[in-house]
Write an enzyme that holds these catalytic residues in place. Structure first.
Site, short mmCIF file in Angstrom:
data_model
loop_
_atom_site.label_atom_id
_atom_site.label_comp_id
_atom_site.label_asym_id
_atom_site.label_seq_id
_atom_site.Cartn_x
_atom_site.Cartn_y
_atom_site.Cartn_z
N LYS A 125 28.19 -13.26 -20.13
CA LYS A 125 29.45 -13.28 -19.39
C LYS A 125 29.77 -14.67 -18.83
O LYS A 125 30.93 -15.03 -18.73
CB LYS A 125 29.47 -12.22 -18.29
CG LYS A 125 28.49 -12.43 -17.16
CD LYS A 125 28.68 -11.33 -16.12
CE LYS A 125 27.49 -11.14 -15.21
NZ LYS A 125 26.89 -12.33 -14.64
N ARG A 170 29.20 -7.87 -7.06
CA ARG A 170 27.99 -7.30 -7.64
C ARG A 170 27.68 -5.95 -7.02
O ARG A 170 26.73 -5.29 -7.44
CB ARG A 170 26.84 -8.24 -7.38
CG ARG A 170 26.46 -9.09 -8.58
CD ARG A 170 25.23 -9.87 -8.18
NE ARG A 170 24.50 -10.45 -9.26
CZ ARG A 170 24.76 -11.62 -9.82
NH1 ARG A 170 25.83 -12.29 -9.48
NH2 ARG A 170 23.97 -12.09 -10.75
N ARG A 217 17.08 -18.95 -22.87
CA ARG A 217 18.16 -19.63 -22.16
C ARG A 217 17.68 -20.91 -21.47
O ARG A 217 16.60 -20.97 -20.92
CB ARG A 217 18.66 -18.67 -21.10
CG ARG A 217 20.04 -18.97 -20.60
CD ARG A 217 20.25 -18.13 -19.39
NE ARG A 217 21.29 -17.14 -19.60
CZ ARG A 217 21.84 -16.47 -18.59
NH1 ARG A 217 21.43 -16.64 -17.35
NH2 ARG A 217 22.78 -15.60 -18.83
N ARG A 247 15.36 -21.94 -15.70
CA ARG A 247 15.46 -21.64 -14.27
C ARG A 247 14.31 -20.76 -13.79
O ARG A 247 13.81 -19.92 -14.51
CB ARG A 247 16.79 -20.93 -14.00
CG ARG A 247 17.85 -21.84 -13.45
CD ARG A 247 19.23 -21.25 -13.56
NE ARG A 247 19.29 -19.82 -13.26
CZ ARG A 247 20.34 -19.06 -13.54
NH1 ARG A 247 21.39 -19.56 -14.12
NH2 ARG A 247 20.32 -17.78 -13.24
N ARG A 292 15.92 -8.59 -11.75
CA ARG A 292 17.37 -8.80 -11.78
C ARG A 292 18.06 -7.69 -12.56
O ARG A 292 19.14 -7.24 -12.17
CB ARG A 292 17.70 -10.16 -12.39
CG ARG A 292 17.52 -11.30 -11.38
CD ARG A 292 17.38 -12.63 -12.07
NE ARG A 292 18.55 -13.04 -12.79
CZ ARG A 292 18.54 -13.90 -13.81
NH1 ARG A 292 17.39 -14.40 -14.23
NH2 ARG A 292 19.65 -14.24 -14.40
P1 ADP Z 1 22.71 -14.08 -13.49
O1 ADP Z 1 22.05 -14.95 -14.49
O2 ADP Z 1 21.99 -12.90 -12.98
O3 ADP Z 1 24.13 -13.78 -13.83
P2 ADP Z 1 23.64 -15.67 -11.32
O4 ADP Z 1 23.50 -17.09 -11.70
O5 ADP Z 1 24.95 -15.01 -11.37
O6 ADP Z 1 22.58 -14.88 -12.18
O7 ADP Z 1 23.04 -15.44 -9.85
C1 ADP Z 1 21.77 -15.92 -9.49
C2 ADP Z 1 21.35 -15.30 -8.17
O8 ADP Z 1 22.29 -15.63 -7.15
C3 ADP Z 1 21.28 -13.78 -8.17
O9 ADP Z 1 20.06 -13.30 -8.70
C4 ADP Z 1 21.44 -13.49 -6.67
O10 ADP Z 1 20.24 -13.72 -5.97
C5 ADP Z 1 22.44 -14.54 -6.25
N1 ADP Z 1 23.82 -14.02 -6.33
C6 ADP Z 1 24.79 -14.44 -7.18
N2 ADP Z 1 25.95 -13.75 -6.99
C7 ADP Z 1 25.69 -12.87 -6.00
C8 ADP Z 1 26.47 -11.86 -5.34
N3 ADP Z 1 27.75 -11.62 -5.69
N4 ADP Z 1 25.89 -11.15 -4.35
C9 ADP Z 1 24.61 -11.37 -3.99
N5 ADP Z 1 23.82 -12.29 -4.58
C10 ADP Z 1 24.34 -13.04 -5.56
#
Ligand code: ADP
Ligand code: ZN
Length: 219
Positions: free
Chosen positions: A13, A88, A127, A160, A171
């Site tokens: 996404k 989320r 990734r 990461r 996650r």
């Molecule tokens: P992903 O690869 O899961 O899409 P993101 O880069 O979007 O990961 O997010 C990394 C981390 O940042 C999440 O695991 C969470 O800890 C935090 N995070 C991101 N967006 C949110 C949100 N809307 N609410 C709470 N935590 C968030």
């Protein structure tokens, strides 16, 4: 136009969202990227978020919602935005509805990208992210031109912390817990769009982006 991206971590996404944002001249807002920026700059918000992010857990709503609200107020959001990683949870979804309502607008589309979990685990292992500009690569499907180096900015590519297998598992669990309520929320609002990502030989994030742009043009 406000577009919300749903879909598990590793569903592609982020990549699809960046393409759509660029093509439609919308701001691309990734709450994950915003948190990582705060980590890098060692802000208070970054320090607070880190303890959750390292475990693959959600950062508390009050922190996340405030950060998003500030971001939506920036000038580049004038045409709207692609929201990647927010909402989320259903609480966040309702909050977003309220914020946009106050701005006299609404979520026009929630794009749900459906990918089987076993494939996601494999994708995340492949990734890599850029330390410079946070661009995302997949060493199999979307490799950089030079191994380990970002095409866009020449930055170093790395894996990461939250892409370690045990954190990825958590996650995915966290995602599953709220996926259904989010999908229901946007289905009820009549703005849900389901894109099937298919298997590894199926559609790429770029194909999905084009499919969505086509849909938006015709609706
Ligand atoms: P992903 O690869 O899961 O899409 P993101 O880069 O979007 O990961 O997010 C990394 C981390 O940042 C999440 O695991 C969470 O800890 C935090 N995070 C991101 N967006 C949110 C949100 N809307 N609410 C709470 N935590 C968030
Ligand atoms: Zn880069």
């Amino acid at each position: 136009m406000y577009l919300v991206l749903l879909g598990a971590p590793g569903s592609g996404k982020g990549t699809a969202g960046k393409v759509i944002a660029e093509d439609l001249e919308l701001a691309h807002i990734s709450t994950g990227d915003l948190f990582r920026e705060n980590l890098k700059n060692e802000t208070e918000l970054g320090k607070e978020a880190k303890q959750y992010m390292d475990k693959g857990e959600l950062v508390p709503d009050e922190v996340t919602i405030k950060m998003l609200k500030d971001r939506l107020a920036k000038a580049d959001v004038k045409n709207g935005a692609v929201l990647d990683g927010f909402p989320r949870t259903e609480v966040q979804a309702k909050c977003l509805d309220d914020m946009l309502n106050e701005m006299g607008t609404k979520v026009d589309m929630a794009l749900n990208i459906d990918v089987p979990f076993d494939e996601i685990v494999e994708r995340i292992a492949n990734r890599r992210s850029c330390r410079g500009c946070s661009e995302i690569y997949n060493v199999v499907f979307n490799p950089p031109k030079v191994e380990g180096i970002c095409d866009k900015c020449g930055g170093e590519l790395y894996q990461r912390e939250d892409q370690k297998p045990e954190v990825v598992e958590n996650r995915l669990k966290v995602y599953s817990q709220s996926a259904e309520e989010l999908i229901n929320h946007y289905e009820k609002a009549g703005v849900l769009y389901n894109a099937k990502a298919g298997d590894s030989v199926g559609k790429t994030s770029f194909d999905i982006a084009k499919e969505v742009e086509e849909y938006i043009k015709n609706n």
